[in-house]
Design a protein around this motif. Structure first.
Motif, mmCIF file in Angstrom:
data_model
loop_
_atom_site.group_PDB
_atom_site.id
_atom_site.type_symbol
_atom_site.label_atom_id
_atom_site.label_comp_id
_atom_site.label_asym_id
_atom_site.label_seq_id
_atom_site.Cartn_x
_atom_site.Cartn_y
_atom_site.Cartn_z
ATOM 1 N N ASP A 9 1.087 -1.514 0.024
ATOM 2 C CA ASP A 9 0.004 0.286 0.060
ATOM 3 C C ASP A 9 0.818 1.288 0.186
ATOM 4 N N ALA A 10 0.054 2.232 0.244
ATOM 5 C CA ALA A 10 0.629 3.515 -0.142
ATOM 6 C C ALA A 10 1.571 4.036 1.144
ATOM 7 N N ASN A 11 2.055 3.355 2.140
ATOM 8 C CA ASN A 11 2.766 3.181 3.542
ATOM 9 C C ASN A 11 3.404 2.602 3.725
ATOM 10 N N ASP A 12 3.597 1.413 2.746
ATOM 11 C CA ASP A 12 5.028 1.083 2.147
ATOM 12 C C ASP A 12 5.883 1.923 1.412
ATOM 13 N N LEU A 13 5.575 2.274 0.545
ATOM 14 C CA LEU A 13 6.084 2.369 -0.657
ATOM 15 C C LEU A 13 6.693 3.921 -0.238
ATOM 16 N N ILE A 14 6.398 4.712 0.887
ATOM 17 C CA ILE A 14 6.056 5.728 0.752
ATOM 18 C C ILE A 14 7.740 5.372 2.215
ATOM 19 N N ARG A 15 7.329 4.125 3.293
ATOM 20 C CA ARG A 15 8.773 4.104 3.277
ATOM 21 C C ARG A 15 9.627 3.367 2.789
ATOM 22 N N ALA A 16 9.551 2.835 2.445
ATOM 23 C CA ALA A 16 11.035 2.180 1.421
ATOM 24 C C ALA A 16 11.931 3.757 0.792
ATOM 25 N N ILE A 17 10.959 4.491 0.366
ATOM 26 C CA ILE A 17 12.085 5.496 -0.255
ATOM 27 C C ILE A 17 12.323 7.099 0.432
ATOM 28 N N GLN A 18 11.540 7.043 1.569
ATOM 29 C CA GLN A 18 12.684 7.526 2.978
ATOM 30 C C GLN A 18 13.480 6.777 2.929
ATOM 31 N N HIS A 19 13.358 5.664 3.640
ATOM 32 C CA HIS A 19 14.497 4.704 4.151
ATOM 33 C C HIS A 19 15.147 4.959 3.166
ATOM 34 N N HIS A 20 15.172 4.496 2.740
ATOM 35 C CA HIS A 20 15.984 4.237 1.597
ATOM 36 C C HIS A 20 16.636 5.529 0.114
ATOM 37 N N ARG A 21 16.520 6.611 0.975
ATOM 38 C CA ARG A 21 16.523 8.218 -0.623
ATOM 39 C C ARG A 21 18.099 7.849 -1.200
ATOM 40 N N ASP A 22 18.541 7.774 -0.314
ATOM 41 C CA ASP A 22 20.021 7.806 -1.202
ATOM 42 C C ASP A 22 20.580 6.175 -1.574
ATOM 43 N N ASN A 23 19.639 5.295 -1.724
ATOM 44 C CA ASN A 23 19.880 4.366 -2.633
ATOM 45 C C ASN A 23 18.586 4.296 -3.305
ATOM 46 N N LEU A 24 18.481 4.449 -4.312
ATOM 47 C CA LEU A 24 16.871 3.675 -4.716
ATOM 48 C C LEU A 24 16.519 2.303 -5.398
ATOM 49 N N ASP A 25 17.469 2.035 -6.043
ATOM 50 C CA ASP A 25 17.890 0.789 -6.449
ATOM 51 C C ASP A 25 17.236 -0.273 -5.013
ATOM 52 N N THR A 26 18.067 0.070 -3.462
ATOM 53 C CA THR A 26 17.483 -0.492 -2.804
ATOM 54 C C THR A 26 15.977 -0.361 -2.679
ATOM 55 N N ALA A 27 16.094 1.223 -2.824
ATOM 56 C CA ALA A 27 14.407 1.072 -2.119
ATOM 57 C C ALA A 27 13.272 0.001 -3.356
ATOM 58 N N ALA A 28 13.838 0.029 -3.936
ATOM 59 C CA ALA A 28 13.224 -0.429 -5.049
ATOM 60 C C ALA A 28 12.799 -2.210 -4.846
ATOM 61 N N LYS A 29 14.228 -2.895 -4.194
ATOM 62 C CA LYS A 29 14.908 -3.898 -4.351
ATOM 63 C C LYS A 29 13.875 -4.496 -2.946
ATOM 64 N N ARG A 30 13.594 -3.636 -1.799
ATOM 65 C CA ARG A 30 12.842 -3.607 -0.670
ATOM 66 C C ARG A 30 11.422 -3.773 -1.013
#
Length: 573
Positions: free
Chosen positions: A197-218
């Motif tokens: 859901d939206a919260n999952d996407l937001i948390r992953a992006i905010q937590h890994h903002r310095d590495n967006l590949d890691t955010a996408a993988k998460r």
């Protein structure tokens, strides 16, 4: 220092529990000048699970989009370029499906979804068909920007209501949004957004903002953990910097190249030998020159030294050559090919041996109707070539038309042209600056509106009217049309008079072409030129206007003469 559009990108695509991955995604960021002209493109496609060949469809869709979009004309708007590319891809996919053993089973054909994003200058352009999605994350708020094209038959069964390859034509949703630095755009397939859901996407992006590949993988891992049974793809785009100045299309030349000095006969400029000056004004100098490499005669136009600080004028000057190089028509002046490095700021165009229409009209003040038709039809051909490239000329008049030694009419001078692709590439507000010639300009310009192809058609109608009468349909009244009320007060003056044999239906044709309301003009140039030559049945029933409409001055002069005669007669009794 001029800023440019800059982004950071991360992505992940996984087959998940499926035997193969039918999702495809990609992006491309070109260098200047294409970065300013075309922007940065992203695409995601998802094949349908019921088809064994839909992975070919999604692969073809993404690769064709990223390759072919950058091959379209720089003059086209983003929307026109993308829709033409996707339409061609859809036709190919549909044809492949029709030629397969499953031609009557759409769910087994070359079918896929598409969500595409083009970031150009300060705007995002979104295109969508199917149930892949595009989100925007701004200020910790996630907004879904696309609508799923899926029809639910029951709580457990559904089908795609729109997709590429499913029908001969595809309808794309389109919208454009202003960009802000810090914006995130997230593209996902249903294997992701049905389980995160939206919260999952937001948390992953905010937590890994310095590495967006890691955010996408998460995000992909999280969807798998929650039981996703489909392919999983996610692409994350962060806007790091937004342009703050106008389009870099021609700006670099203006910044780097000096204005040449005044040139005299036999002077040399970057391999061109000056023959003589053709024209000079406070804005520019035009010279006839010879290309020392080819021996061809060319026309060189240099800006006035007094305007070296006027970037808007200098961009319009360079735009003339830019437009001419991209439009291919025998009725449009061509630009000379760039065969050498330039050390000064100027334009080089083909030399047309002949005279302007204004000069020709001085020698032929009353051309016959057939001659006028021939001229107008040739100008219409040139305008059609410009309009196909989404270019408005905006200054059609006798001085901007050349007639060569063979009688071919060519449109020249694109200093007032409006190019859709360039307007999109600009970060400055479009002020609808009046650049044309008032007597030939459509009323909508004076009301602060942007021109359309019907505005050029209006100018062509005024030109035809002037060639036949030496006058103008509204005289100077059109320049005072700044409100809706003043638009209604414009009164068309019939082209008919007692001195020239012009059919009444031709007058009605001109009346429609120069109608103050663009919606009531001809929709296409071809309609106007056809009616100018072939009597429209709707006009044949109309009678010749009374003399008081055709020549009110003559009527009142006649009435005054009669009254004066009566007075003299009464005084002598």
């Amino acid at each position: 220092m001029r800023s440019r559009l800059q982004v950071s990108v991360g992505h992940c695509s996984d087959k998940g529990v499926k035997p193969i991955n039918q999702d495809f995604l990609g992006w491309y960021s070109p260098r200047e000048p294409q970065l300013g002209l075309k922007g940065i493109a992203f695409a995601m496609a998802d094949g349908i699970s019921t088809s064994d060949v839909s992975h070919i469809a999604s692969d073809t869709t993404v690769s064709s989009f990223l390759n072919d979009y950058y091959c379209t004309s720089d003059a086209w708007s983003v929307r026109t370029a993308v829709e033409r590319v996707v339409s061609a891809t859809n036709s190919w996919l549909y044809a492949q499906g029709r030629n397969s053993p499953y031609c009557y089973e759409r769910d087994k054909g070359y079918v896929c979804t598409l969500s595409a994003l083009v970031l150009k200058s300060t705007y995002a352009h979104l295109f969508h068909a199917g149930d892949t999605r595009i989100y925007r994350l701004r200020n910790r708020g996630l907004e879904q920007l696309t609508t799923d094209h899926r029809t639910w038959v029951s709580s457990e069964r559904s089908y795609l209501s729109r997709a590429l390859g499913a029908a001969p034509e595809v309808e794309l949703d389109y919208r454009s949004l202003p960009l802000q630095a810090g914006d995130y755009f997230v593209l996902t397939t249903d294997g992701i957004h049905e389980y995160c859901d939206a919260n999952d996407l937001i948390r992953a992006i905010q937590h890994h903002r310095d590495n967006l590949d890691t955010a996408a993988k998460r995000i992909t891992e999280l969807a798998l953990q929650r039981g996703s049974d489909d392919n999983l793809s996610v692409q994350i785009v962060r806007v790091d910097e937004v342009p703050t100045e106008s389009s870099p299309v021609l700006h670099d030349q203006i910044e780097q190249l000096p204005i040449p000095p005044l040139l005299e006969a036999q002077a040399s400029l970057d391999g061109y030998t000056i023959v003589r000056e053709l024209h000079a004004s406070h804005r520019s100098h035009v010279y006839l020159a010879v290309d020392e490499l080819s021996g061809n005669q060319v026309v060189i136009k240099t800006p006035s030294i007094d305007l070296q600080g006027d970037e808007d004028y200098l961009e319009r000057l360079l735009m003339e050559e830019w437009v001419a190089r991209r439009v291919n028509s025998r009725h449009v002046q061509k630009a000379s090919p760039p065969t050498r490095q330039r050390h000064y700021l100027y334009t080089v165009m083909e030399y047309i041996e002949g005279q302007t229409l204004a000069q020709w009209l001085a020698d032929n003040p009353q051309p016959d109707l057939e001659t006028v038709r021939g001229i107008i039809e040739q100008v219409a051909h040139g305008l059609n070539a410009l309009h196909r490239m989404e270019v408005l000329h905006q200054d059609i008049r006798p001085n901007n038309l050349m007639i060569d030694a063979h009688g071919t009419v060519k449109i020249i001078d694109f200093g007032s042209a409006r190019v859709a692709g360039i307007v999109e590439a600009s970060t400055s507000a479009d002020t609808a600056e009046l650049l044309g010639t008032a007597l030939y300009m459509a009323p909508e310009y004076f009301m602060g509106e942007l021109g359309t192809t019907r505005s050029d058609l209006y100018s062509l109608g005024v030109l035809a009217y002037h060639l036949l009468s030496g006058k103008f349909p509204y005289d100077a009244d059109v320049a005072r049309t700044t409100t809706a009320a003043s638009l209604l007060r414009l009164n068309y003056r019939s082209v008919l008079n007692d001195e020239r044999a012009i059919p009444a239906w031709v007058d009605e044709t001109l009346r429609k072409a120069v109608h103050p309301n663009p919606e009531k003009r001809y929709q296409e140039l071809s309609e106007f030129t056809y009616d100018l030559r072939h009597p429209n049945k709707a006009y044949l029933n109309k009678t010749r206007p009374p003399l008081i409409e055709r020549n009110p001055v003559a009527v009142w002069q006649g009435i005054s003469a009669i009254l004066a005669g009566l007075v003299i007669l009464l005084l002598n009794q």
